[in-house]
Design a protein around this motif. Structure first.
Motif, mmCIF file in Angstrom:
data_model
loop_
_atom_site.group_PDB
_atom_site.id
_atom_site.type_symbol
_atom_site.label_atom_id
_atom_site.label_comp_id
_atom_site.label_asym_id
_atom_site.label_seq_id
_atom_site.Cartn_x
_atom_site.Cartn_y
_atom_site.Cartn_z
ATOM 1 N N ARG A 1 13.461 -45.946 66.528
ATOM 2 C CA ARG A 1 12.915 -45.046 67.538
ATOM 3 C C ARG A 1 14.038 -44.555 68.434
ATOM 4 N NH1 ARG A 1 7.956 -43.226 66.050
ATOM 5 N NH2 ARG A 1 6.665 -44.948 65.258
ATOM 6 N N LYS A 2 14.144 -43.250 68.595
ATOM 7 C CA LYS A 2 15.206 -42.653 69.402
ATOM 8 C C LYS A 2 14.903 -42.818 70.884
ATOM 9 C CE LYS A 2 18.884 -39.971 70.028
ATOM 10 N NZ LYS A 2 18.988 -40.148 71.485
ATOM 11 N N VAL A 3 15.895 -43.286 71.642
ATOM 12 C CA VAL A 3 15.769 -43.330 73.097
ATOM 13 C C VAL A 3 15.934 -41.902 73.608
ATOM 14 C CG1 VAL A 3 16.718 -44.223 75.244
ATOM 15 C CG2 VAL A 3 16.703 -45.669 73.191
ATOM 16 N N THR A 4 14.878 -41.343 74.186
ATOM 17 C CA THR A 4 14.943 -39.964 74.681
ATOM 18 C C THR A 4 14.943 -39.885 76.195
ATOM 19 O OG1 THR A 4 12.542 -39.821 74.283
ATOM 20 C CG2 THR A 4 13.997 -38.863 72.629
ATOM 21 N N ALA A 5 14.677 -40.995 76.873
ATOM 22 C CA ALA A 5 14.796 -41.023 78.335
ATOM 23 C C ALA A 5 14.896 -42.467 78.790
ATOM 24 C CB ALA A 5 13.612 -40.335 79.008
ATOM 25 N N ALA A 6 15.870 -42.738 79.637
ATOM 26 C CA ALA A 6 16.062 -44.077 80.201
ATOM 27 C C ALA A 6 16.727 -43.932 81.560
ATOM 28 C CB ALA A 6 16.912 -44.944 79.278
ATOM 29 N N ARG A 7 16.430 -44.881 82.431
ATOM 30 C CA ARG A 7 17.015 -44.915 83.766
ATOM 31 C C ARG A 7 17.530 -46.328 84.016
ATOM 32 N NH1 ARG A 7 12.720 -43.706 86.291
ATOM 33 N NH2 ARG A 7 12.156 -45.810 86.963
ATOM 34 N N GLY A 8 18.830 -46.529 83.810
ATOM 35 C CA GLY A 8 19.377 -47.877 83.939
ATOM 36 C C GLY A 8 18.749 -48.782 82.894
ATOM 37 N N ASN A 9 18.089 -49.847 83.357
ATOM 38 C CA ASN A 9 17.429 -50.759 82.420
ATOM 39 C C ASN A 9 15.929 -50.474 82.309
ATOM 40 O OD1 ASN A 9 17.000 -51.700 85.069
ATOM 41 N ND2 ASN A 9 16.638 -53.786 84.361
ATOM 42 N N VAL A 10 15.513 -49.287 82.715
ATOM 43 C CA VAL A 10 14.116 -48.864 82.587
ATOM 44 C C VAL A 10 14.026 -47.871 81.430
ATOM 45 C CG1 VAL A 10 12.151 -47.744 83.702
ATOM 46 C CG2 VAL A 10 13.679 -49.214 85.035
ATOM 47 N N LEU A 11 13.273 -48.230 80.403
ATOM 48 C CA LEU A 11 13.090 -47.381 79.228
ATOM 49 C C LEU A 11 11.875 -46.491 79.463
ATOM 50 C CD1 LEU A 11 13.894 -46.706 76.279
ATOM 51 C CD2 LEU A 11 12.352 -48.558 75.555
ATOM 52 N N LEU A 12 12.104 -45.177 79.508
ATOM 53 C CA LEU A 12 11.044 -44.230 79.844
ATOM 54 C C LEU A 12 10.377 -43.628 78.616
ATOM 55 C CD1 LEU A 12 12.967 -42.393 82.703
ATOM 56 C CD2 LEU A 12 11.142 -44.076 82.978
#
Length: 382
Positions: free
Chosen positions: A201-212
């Motif tokens: 699964r592609k990471v398309t949004a993250a903020r630090g250690n928060v996976l959006l």
């Protein structure tokens, strides 16, 4: 080097168990224990008073490792006469999760200034970005110097953890120990034993250690879809289904990330460390036999192959609480595997954690989740 250990289940009723440890006049005392026991009135103060010449370090746990056993509700105390080796503490206050990288930088600078040739780090395990902490520390520490340790636990509640030092208990202090000496032998190994399943699964949004987001969808919704009935037990059930990190070049990074929390409103997952915002993730699961084999491999890596220890050695084991949950009544088997690999000269202590600090095989130090990570400390023969 000489090592002595004591197991305490009640305080102050079992205070006398410290006397054999005091006879060593130790330079270092490590204490890992249940949060409620550590917080017993006067315990931290009495430990510091019992060993006035020693560096005192430890933390709360999600389970204690003591002399080959896995325990709960106890305090494992290990005293070390380091012989020709030396150990010094460095600490900093964590202002919040966003301060994690800077806190690591402060610790790394202090350790480097003290001439450390190896380090152990103990940090709180809930309101912290563990990977940023390790990255900050490594940025100020000479490359190639080994770092071990882990993030404290609180019995799996994920509410609040503490670190122990000579100054007492603290929910915000991060403590590092720097080791040096011409005869210092320090090595580490880390391994999981989990198996990946399902598509990348592609990471398309993250903020630090928060996976959006994953593949453009809210990360929590995607994760729940895979968990099925287990989704009702989040965030606790997330310990059974961590993520494997896969680079943007589609290579496994040898790093696993555990879910610490969920945000229903935002549809996000809070992880124990950061992920590559351009990388990929894949779900993982495990069976007990695979995790036990992983613990054995971590010990083999720390030993540098099939070698055996030749003298008294401290074996600090930091294993993830998620492994403990999966293995259940068989959890001691992974500690027994490490003990068998290391042999009779190893004195085992440690804890079940919310994050493990150690090397990637063939690479640099990282924050791990769901691994058995161990650090071996010994004094070489003159």
């Amino acid at each position: 080097m000489r090592v002595a250990q004591a197991l305490i289940r009640q305080w102050p009723e079992q205070r006398d168990r410290l006397r054999p440890l005091q006879d060593l006049s130790p330079a270092l005392v490590l204490a890992f224990g249940d949060l409620r026991l550590l917080d017993s009135p006067g315990l931290a103060r009495d430990l510091a008073a019992a060993f006035p010449g020693a560096v005192l370090a430890g933390c709360s746990t999600a389970g204690e490792i003591h002399d080959g056993q896995v325990l709960e509700g106890s305090l494992s105390v290990t005293a070390l006469d380091l012989g020709s080796l030396a150990c010094f503490p460095a600490s900093t206050e964590l202002a919040g999760s966003e301060d994690s990288f800077s806190a690591g930088e402060r610790l790394g600078a202090a350790l480097a200034a003290g001439g450390a040739r190896a380090a152990l780090v103990f940090a709180q395990g809930v309101r912290i970005n563990g990977s940023a902490l390790v990255d900050g520390l490594a940025s100020r520490f000479p490359e190639g110097i080994p770092i071990g340790g882990g993030l404290a636990g609180d019995g799996g509640a994920f509410q609040g953890t503490v670190v122990l030092s000579a100054e007492g208990l603290s929910a915000t202090r991060i403590l590092a120990l720097g080791f040096h000496g011409e005869r210092l032998a320090f090595s580490s190994g880390s391994f999981g034993g989990w198996k990946a399943f399902g598509p990348l699964r592609k990471v398309t949004a993250a903020r630090g250690n928060v996976l959006l987001e994953l593949d453009g969808e809210p990360a929590l919704a995607t994760y729940k879809r895979y968990l099925g009935d287990h989704a009702r037990e989040l965030p606790g059930s997330g310990l059974r289904f961590p993520f494997e990190m896969v680079s943007r070049g589609l290579a496994s990074e040898g790093v696993i990330r555990t879910i610490l929390g969920v945000d229903e409103g935002e549809g996000s997952l809070t992880l124990a460390g950061e992920v590559d915002p351009e990388g990929f993730l894949r779900l993982m699961h495990a069976q007990t036999d695979g995790l036990v084999d992983g613990a054995d491999e971590a010990a083999r890596l720390a030993l540098g192959g099939d070698a055996r220890l030749a003298g008294p050695t401290l074996a600090l084991l930091v294993s993830c609480v998620g492994r403990k949950l999966v293995m259940g009544g068989r959890v001691e088997e992974e500690v027994e595997a490490v003990a068998a690999r290391c042999g009779a000269f190893a004195h085992l202590t440690g804890f079940y954690s919310y994050g493990e600090i150690g090397p990637v095989p063939g690479g640099s130090c990282r924050l791990h989740n769901q691994t058995m990570t161990l650090s071996l400390i010994a004094e070489r023969d003159g």
